[in-house]
Design a protein around this motif. Structure first.
Motif, mmCIF file in Angstrom:
data_model
loop_
_atom_site.group_PDB
_atom_site.id
_atom_site.type_symbol
_atom_site.label_atom_id
_atom_site.label_comp_id
_atom_site.label_asym_id
_atom_site.label_seq_id
_atom_site.Cartn_x
_atom_site.Cartn_y
_atom_site.Cartn_z
ATOM 1 N N LEU A 36 0.829 -1.208 0.000
ATOM 2 C CA LEU A 36 0.000 0.000 0.000
ATOM 3 C C LEU A 36 0.864 1.259 0.000
ATOM 4 C CD1 LEU A 36 -2.809 -0.996 2.507
ATOM 5 C CD2 LEU A 36 -3.057 -0.568 0.060
ATOM 6 N N ASP A 39 2.283 1.682 -3.487
ATOM 7 C CA ASP A 39 1.240 2.181 -4.396
ATOM 8 C C ASP A 39 0.962 3.661 -4.152
ATOM 9 O OD1 ASP A 39 1.064 -0.417 -5.351
ATOM 10 O OD2 ASP A 39 -0.853 -0.850 -4.351
ATOM 11 N N HIS A 40 0.908 4.052 -2.885
ATOM 12 C CA HIS A 40 0.664 5.451 -2.534
ATOM 13 C C HIS A 40 1.776 6.348 -3.068
ATOM 14 C CE1 HIS A 40 -0.505 8.926 -0.144
ATOM 15 N NE2 HIS A 40 0.744 9.001 0.269
ATOM 16 N N GLU A 41 3.014 5.929 -2.884
ATOM 17 C CA GLU A 41 4.144 6.725 -3.370
ATOM 18 C C GLU A 41 4.165 6.810 -4.892
ATOM 19 O OE1 GLU A 41 7.691 5.225 -1.503
ATOM 20 O OE2 GLU A 41 7.209 6.223 0.389
ATOM 21 N N ARG A 44 1.534 9.294 -5.876
ATOM 22 C CA ARG A 44 2.006 10.653 -5.571
ATOM 23 C C ARG A 44 2.980 11.130 -6.646
ATOM 24 N NH1 ARG A 44 6.351 12.931 -3.028
ATOM 25 N NH2 ARG A 44 5.969 14.857 -1.930
#
Length: 88
Positions: A36, A39-41, A44
């Protein structure tokens, strides 16, 4: 690989997920969390490198799309007041 100290909060978080049966062991829980984060990075980076430049180009080419700073500030202030009133 080094041993990782999670602290009480995350140890309890992992334990609850193991007891719920969603994961076989603590490593699976940690891997899911790291996925997660990865994926978030990535999202971004996409936002910073693709979406923001595209929106900037839109504003340069079509200035009417922009909202004056005073309007934005007023909207934020209204929202802050409404949120404060609801919190009371």
């Amino acid at each position: 690989m080094p041993t990782i100290a999670l602290g009480n909060h995350y140890e309890e978080f992992v334990r609850k997920h193991l007891e719920a049966g969603g994961y076989k062991n603590a490593s699976e829980v940690v891997r899911a969390g790291l996925q997660l984060l990865e994926d978030h990075e990535a999202a971004r980076e996409r936002w910073l490198n693709e979406e923001i430049p595209a929106r900037y180009d839109d504003l340069v080419n079509r200035p009417g799309l922009g909202i004056p700073a005073e309007t934005v500030r007023a909207r934020f202030e209204t929202k802050r007041r409404n949120d404060a009133a609801k919190a009371k």
